[in-house]
Scaffold this active site. Structure first.
Site, PDB file in Angstrom:
ATOM      1  CB  ILE A  81      -0.883   0.031   1.271  1.00  0.00           C
ATOM      2  CG1 ILE A  81      -1.736  -1.235   1.371  1.00  0.00           C
ATOM      3  CG2 ILE A  81      -1.744   1.292   1.324  1.00  0.00           C
ATOM      4  CD1 ILE A  81      -2.297  -1.494   2.755  1.00  0.00           C
ATOM      5  CB  CYS A  82       2.303   3.653  -1.804  1.00  0.00           C
ATOM      6  SG  CYS A  82       1.747   3.714  -3.518  1.00  0.00           S
ATOM      7  CG  HIS A  83      -0.759   9.370  -1.628  1.00  0.00           C
ATOM      8  ND1 HIS A  83      -0.726  10.330  -2.602  1.00  0.00           N
ATOM      9  CD2 HIS A  83      -1.804   9.682  -0.827  1.00  0.00           C
ATOM     10  CE1 HIS A  83      -1.712  11.202  -2.388  1.00  0.00           C
ATOM     11  NE2 HIS A  83      -2.373  10.831  -1.311  1.00  0.00           N
TER      12      HIS A  83
END
Length: 109
Positions: free
Chosen positions: A66-68
């Site tokens: 998960i990232c932005h």
């Protein structure tokens, strides 16, 4: 083999059904980003630390990175797959999509 990406709705249904013990939510953002917005139950390992911490990941686990917005997490997912971890997927659209589509309580930034 699993798709390299997982949608917010697919991930949400996995979590809603009772998060499987082998499902690891691996947040690869920076600590300030994680402090701002996160999915409950996720683990923070910033992208730059992943190579040095490879031995911490179980090849049997289903890891969702998960990232932005989904770019860093895709890079990490592909890298981890190249290291032999086959059950790694990137959250399509990242935490931003999660906030828009699944949980508006998660702040957007």
């Amino acid at each position: 083999m699993l798709d390299v990406e997982i949608s917010t709705t697919e991930l949400s249904s996995k979590i809603s059904a009772g998060k499987p013990p082998d499902l690891v939510l691996l947040d690869v953002r920076e600590p300030w980003e994680y402090a701002t917005a996160k999915i409950e139950g996720s683990v923070l390992v910033p992208m730059g630390e992943i190579p040095g911490r490879l031995q911490e990941f179980d090849p049997e686990d289903h890891i969702v990175t998960i990232c932005h917005a989904g770019v860093r997490s895709m890079n990490v997912a592909v890298w981890l797959r190249n290291q032999g971890l086959e059950k790694v997927q990137s959250l399509r659209g990242g935490i931003d999509a999660w906030s828009r589509e699944i949980d508006p309580q998660v702040p957007r930034y």
